[in-house]
Enzyme design. Structure first.
Site, mmCIF file in Angstrom:
data_model
loop_
_atom_site.group_PDB
_atom_site.id
_atom_site.type_symbol
_atom_site.label_atom_id
_atom_site.label_comp_id
_atom_site.label_asym_id
_atom_site.label_seq_id
_atom_site.Cartn_x
_atom_site.Cartn_y
_atom_site.Cartn_z
ATOM 1 N N HIS A 21 -6.861 7.885 0.818
ATOM 2 C CA HIS A 21 -8.095 8.611 1.122
ATOM 3 C C HIS A 21 -7.877 10.101 0.860
ATOM 4 O O HIS A 21 -6.783 10.515 0.439
ATOM 5 C CB HIS A 21 -8.575 8.304 2.547
ATOM 6 C CG HIS A 21 -7.594 8.641 3.636
ATOM 7 N ND1 HIS A 21 -7.064 9.904 3.789
ATOM 8 C CD2 HIS A 21 -7.048 7.883 4.615
ATOM 9 C CE1 HIS A 21 -6.253 9.902 4.825
ATOM 10 N NE2 HIS A 21 -6.208 8.682 5.342
ATOM 11 N N HIS A 24 -4.627 11.967 2.134
ATOM 12 C CA HIS A 24 -3.415 11.832 1.323
ATOM 13 C C HIS A 24 -3.527 12.736 0.091
ATOM 14 O O HIS A 24 -2.571 13.400 -0.301
ATOM 15 C CB HIS A 24 -3.223 10.387 0.856
ATOM 16 C CG HIS A 24 -3.222 9.382 1.974
ATOM 17 N ND1 HIS A 24 -4.154 8.383 2.069
ATOM 18 C CD2 HIS A 24 -2.420 9.252 3.061
ATOM 19 C CE1 HIS A 24 -3.911 7.660 3.155
ATOM 20 N NE2 HIS A 24 -2.871 8.170 3.787
ATOM 21 N N CYS A 130 3.649 1.618 18.527
ATOM 22 C CA CYS A 130 2.382 1.643 17.773
ATOM 23 C C CYS A 130 2.686 1.283 16.329
ATOM 24 O O CYS A 130 3.428 2.001 15.662
ATOM 25 C CB CYS A 130 1.723 3.027 17.841
ATOM 26 S SG CYS A 130 0.317 3.161 16.705
ATOM 27 N N CYS A 133 1.516 3.979 13.778
ATOM 28 C CA CYS A 133 2.454 5.113 13.626
ATOM 29 C C CYS A 133 3.840 4.632 13.212
ATOM 30 O O CYS A 133 4.674 5.434 12.814
ATOM 31 C CB CYS A 133 2.627 5.882 14.934
ATOM 32 S SG CYS A 133 1.162 6.689 15.554
ATOM 33 N N CYS A 155 -2.646 4.011 21.663
ATOM 34 C CA CYS A 155 -2.023 5.167 21.004
ATOM 35 C C CYS A 155 -3.041 6.301 20.916
ATOM 36 O O CYS A 155 -4.194 6.081 20.522
ATOM 37 C CB CYS A 155 -1.584 4.763 19.600
ATOM 38 S SG CYS A 155 -1.155 6.147 18.542
ATOM 39 N N HIS A 158 -4.151 6.583 17.086
ATOM 40 C CA HIS A 158 -4.899 5.482 16.474
ATOM 41 C C HIS A 158 -5.945 4.836 17.380
ATOM 42 O O HIS A 158 -6.753 4.032 16.894
ATOM 43 C CB HIS A 158 -3.931 4.407 15.974
ATOM 44 C CG HIS A 158 -3.138 4.843 14.774
ATOM 45 N ND1 HIS A 158 -1.943 5.503 14.881
ATOM 46 C CD2 HIS A 158 -3.404 4.754 13.451
ATOM 47 C CE1 HIS A 158 -1.495 5.772 13.672
ATOM 48 N NE2 HIS A 158 -2.360 5.346 12.785
ATOM 49 N N LYS A 305 -10.016 13.437 13.270
ATOM 50 C CA LYS A 305 -9.099 13.244 12.147
ATOM 51 C C LYS A 305 -9.629 12.112 11.284
ATOM 52 O O LYS A 305 -9.899 11.017 11.783
ATOM 53 C CB LYS A 305 -7.706 12.870 12.666
ATOM 54 C CG LYS A 305 -6.725 12.674 11.527
ATOM 55 C CD LYS A 305 -5.382 12.135 11.972
ATOM 56 C CE LYS A 305 -4.494 11.945 10.757
ATOM 57 N NZ LYS A 305 -3.554 10.867 10.850
ATOM 58 N N LYS A 308 -8.774 5.824 7.768
ATOM 59 C CA LYS A 308 -9.352 4.545 7.380
ATOM 60 C C LYS A 308 -9.559 3.670 8.601
ATOM 61 O O LYS A 308 -10.571 2.995 8.721
ATOM 62 C CB LYS A 308 -8.377 3.815 6.436
ATOM 63 C CG LYS A 308 -8.378 4.325 5.028
ATOM 64 C CD LYS A 308 -9.565 3.869 4.240
ATOM 65 C CE LYS A 308 -9.355 2.455 3.732
ATOM 66 N NZ LYS A 308 -10.382 2.065 2.758
HETATM 67 N N1 MSP Z 1 4.855 6.805 5.557
HETATM 68 C C1 MSP Z 1 4.720 7.882 6.486
HETATM 69 C C2 MSP Z 1 5.396 9.140 5.969
HETATM 70 C C3 MSP Z 1 6.861 8.988 5.651
HETATM 71 S S1 MSP Z 1 7.518 10.465 5.002
HETATM 72 C C4 MSP Z 1 9.150 10.209 4.982
HETATM 73 C C5 MSP Z 1 3.246 8.190 6.695
HETATM 74 N N2 MSP Z 1 2.426 7.753 5.748
HETATM 75 S S2 MSP Z 1 0.838 7.906 5.743
HETATM 76 O O1 MSP Z 1 0.355 7.114 4.634
HETATM 77 O O2 MSP Z 1 0.294 7.634 7.028
HETATM 78 O O3 MSP Z 1 0.569 9.391 5.342
HETATM 79 C C6 MSP Z 1 0.570 10.400 6.290
HETATM 80 C C7 MSP Z 1 0.310 11.709 5.602
HETATM 81 O O4 MSP Z 1 -0.916 11.666 4.857
HETATM 82 C C8 MSP Z 1 0.098 12.848 6.582
HETATM 83 O O5 MSP Z 1 1.316 13.394 7.031
HETATM 84 C C9 MSP Z 1 -0.676 13.811 5.739
HETATM 85 O O6 MSP Z 1 0.198 14.414 4.842
HETATM 86 C C10 MSP Z 1 -1.624 12.870 5.001
HETATM 87 N N3 MSP Z 1 -2.832 12.613 5.772
HETATM 88 C C11 MSP Z 1 -3.260 11.426 6.257
HETATM 89 N N4 MSP Z 1 -4.448 11.612 6.901
HETATM 90 C C12 MSP Z 1 -4.780 12.898 6.864
HETATM 91 C C13 MSP Z 1 -5.854 13.661 7.331
HETATM 92 N N5 MSP Z 1 -6.880 13.144 7.968
HETATM 93 N N6 MSP Z 1 -5.814 14.992 7.104
HETATM 94 C C14 MSP Z 1 -4.798 15.599 6.424
HETATM 95 N N7 MSP Z 1 -3.778 14.903 5.974
HETATM 96 C C15 MSP Z 1 -3.725 13.541 6.178
HETATM 97 O O7 MSP Z 1 2.925 8.809 7.681
#
Ligand code: MSP
Length: 525
Positions: A21, A24, A130, A133, A155, A158, A305, A308
């Site tokens: 999304h 990311h 969780c 997380c 959590c 979430h 925040k 999905k």
């Molecule tokens: N797989 C772990 C990270 C491991 S790093 C060694 C993870 N993955 S995740 O798919 O959940 O991605 C999290 C990251 O995506 C966040 O840290 C951020 O960089 C980005 N974001 C996910 N949702 C977001 C928002 N709503 N806003 C801004 N960034 C977001 O955690």
């Protein structure tokens, strides 16, 4: 930073349990912009991104879709996560997947090394987990459920029920690293940025650290613990190690010495993993800690925040199909202060697109190239004597280049864009004041007209270079239209720290027709 130094920067590796999304995409374009800036400064740059493919979250997503976890991640990575990089126009140097052999073998090697050094022990564990997380939750992030989850512990992030897990686990002696971590934050005040993130981490570590469970035995979708194959390595330990396994840890000492340590950019949700657990793991193995960890804020949709799981997820392609990748990059990087939360709305995006890109930058580019074609047969004219107004523009261009570089050096991407945008605003005002169309009507003003248009064209030359890490496509189009490609070579070969130096666009350069850089967008409302 002196040119030529190593600059290794990473995004988090994302969970391909689902499609990406715009959150990311936000992290990824920010990291890409910083990497492009440094690459264009002549630094020895390396940008890494990738996917985090093990763990329970993945296992469940695969089961829900009746495929094996490997099939599920292969499908999601191939169909959604690789294409995302193209969609966002990202120039990453590598993409690591934690299911790759190069990663799995080196993870085992690393974990064995810290086991051999006596930093791991076996123990019993019971705690609330969780799966969203992939984390045993601290008390501060456990709250009472509401609605369908009334009576359950959920959590905080979430809002989904936590699961009580009871297992024999291997533990990493994280508690032993408290003092060394506090010393690290003291000695390297920039280790965690911004300041608010640093404060949060320091006060968290000051309260004392608990040992960390680093293995799971209830499922097997992970990398086996090398000395006990009834356990897999905890997915976060596996994931964090991507940053070293991708650059030769354990296989290529030369490459590793060249790249490591890295700068990590992450969302604030995963700050503690990066600023507490990760440096402690590295200390335990005797490997250098990262250069820095920068935590950015969350994209909020409707005040929450975006995610999905809460059904507020927006796919990057929804925006890019309408506005294009440059606008996506520009919007998120300029409208949100990097390090703070920012709200996304279609109205804000559409109005900034129109005001700043179409009417501001795009119109400036179209007007300048069109006037050079009309009044000077498409050839960049020589400037005559400069007036104070012209010299002010020149000094603003030089200052913008310096300020933008200083801001990018501090990962203040929005500040850098703001500094560069002074040129756009100045120049639009300069054109209005100097009225080149009026000058063109009087033969006696020919030299003045040439000076004004040279000033505009040369400023656009500087703008193309300075904005190319943010908007690679539009600036390349402009660069070609300015004739700079023929006169000065490729845009990405222009040293960015020298962009503010006046007088680089040669007189006599042939300017070409420029289609609107940011075409009008039909209202989607
Ligand atoms: N797989 C772990 C990270 C491991 S790093 C060694 C993870 N993955 S995740 O798919 O959940 O991605 C999290 C990251 O995506 C966040 O840290 C951020 O960089 C980005 N974001 C996910 N949702 C977001 C928002 N709503 N806003 C801004 N960034 C977001 O955690």
């Amino acid at each position: 930073m002196p040119a030529g130094e190593s600059f290794y920067i990473t995004t988090p590796i994302y969970y391909p349990s689902d499609v990406p999304h715009i959150g990311h995409g936000y992290t990824t374009v920010a990291v890409d912009t910083l990497a492009r800036w440094h690459r264009q400064s002549g630094d020895d740059t390396w940008m890494l991104t990738g996917t985090d493919e093990h763990g329970q979250k993945m296992l469940r997503a695969a089961a829900a879709n009746n495929v094996t976890p490997q099939e599920w991640v292969d499908r999601l990575v191939g169909e959604a996560w690789f294409p995302l990089l193209d969609t966002l126009d990202v120039a990453n140097d590598d993409f690591i997947r934690t299911t790759q052999q190069r990663h799995e073998e080196r993870v085992q090697q690393f974990v064995q090394a810290i086991y051999d050094h006596g930093h791991i022990y076996a123990g019993e564990y019971e705690a609330l987990y969780c799966v969203g997380c992939e984390e045993f939750k601290p008390d501060s992030e456990i709250v009472d459920g509401t609605g369908p989850f009334e009576g359950l512990k959920v959590c905080l992030i979430h809002s989904k029920p936590l699961e009580l897990l009871q297992e024999k686990n291997y533990f990493f002696k994280l508690s032993e690293f408290q003092d060394r971590l506090l010393e690290l934050y003291r000695e390297q005040p920039d280790f965690v940025r911004p300041e608010s993130a640093r404060n949060e981490v320091v006060s968290f570590v000051r309260q004392g650290l608990k040992d960390l469970s680093i293995s799971r035995s209830a499922f097997d979708w992970g990398i086996k613990v090398p000395w006990d194959d009834s356990h897999v390595i905890y997915v976060w330990v596996d994931a964090l190690l991507n940053y070293v396994t991708a650059v030769g840890y354990g296989t290529d000492p030369e490459e590793f010495a060249r790249r490591w340590p890295a700068h990590h950019v992450v969302g604030k949700d995963i700050l503690r993993f990066h600023a507490v657990i990760w440096p402690a793991m590295l200390m335990a193995a005797g490997v250098d800690v990262p250069k820095s960890v920068f935590a950015h804020g969350w994209l909020l949709v409707g005040g929450e925040k975006m995610s999905k799981s809460k059904l507020t997820g927006i796919a990057p392609s929804e925006i890019i199909d309408v506005f294009g990748s440059d606008a996506y990059r520009f919007y998120f990087l300029s409208a949100i202060s990097f390090g703070h939360d920012g709200s996304f709305s279609w109205e804000d995006l559409a109005s900034r697109y129109q005001a700043e890109l179409a009417n501001g930058f795009g119109n400036l580019a179209s007007r300048t190239t069109a006037m050079i074609q009309k009044y000077f047969d498409g050839v960049v004219p020589a400037a005559g004597e400069y007036t104070d107004a012209d010299l002010t523009i020149q000094s603003h261009v030089a200052a913008a280049g310096k300020q933008a570089d200083a801001a990018m050096e501090q990962f203040r991407i929005d500040d850098a864009i703001e500094a560069i945008w002074v040129i756009v605003d100045d120049l639009n005002g300069y054109i209005t004041e100097n009225e080149p169309w009026a000058l063109a009507r009087e033969e006696s003003q020919r030299e003045r007209l040439a000076t004004v248009l040279y000033t505009c064209a040369e400023s656009l030359r500087a703008l193309s270079v300075l904005l190319s890490p943010v908007m690679p496509k539009a600036t390349t189009t402009l660069w070609t239209a300015l004739g700079a490609e023929d006169a000065l070579g490729a845009l990405t070969a222009q040293p960015i720290r020298d962009a503010g130096r006046w007088g680089q666009l040669p007189v006599g350069t042939k300017v070409h027709t420029l289609a609107p850089l940011f075409p009008r967008v039909e209202s989607t409302a």
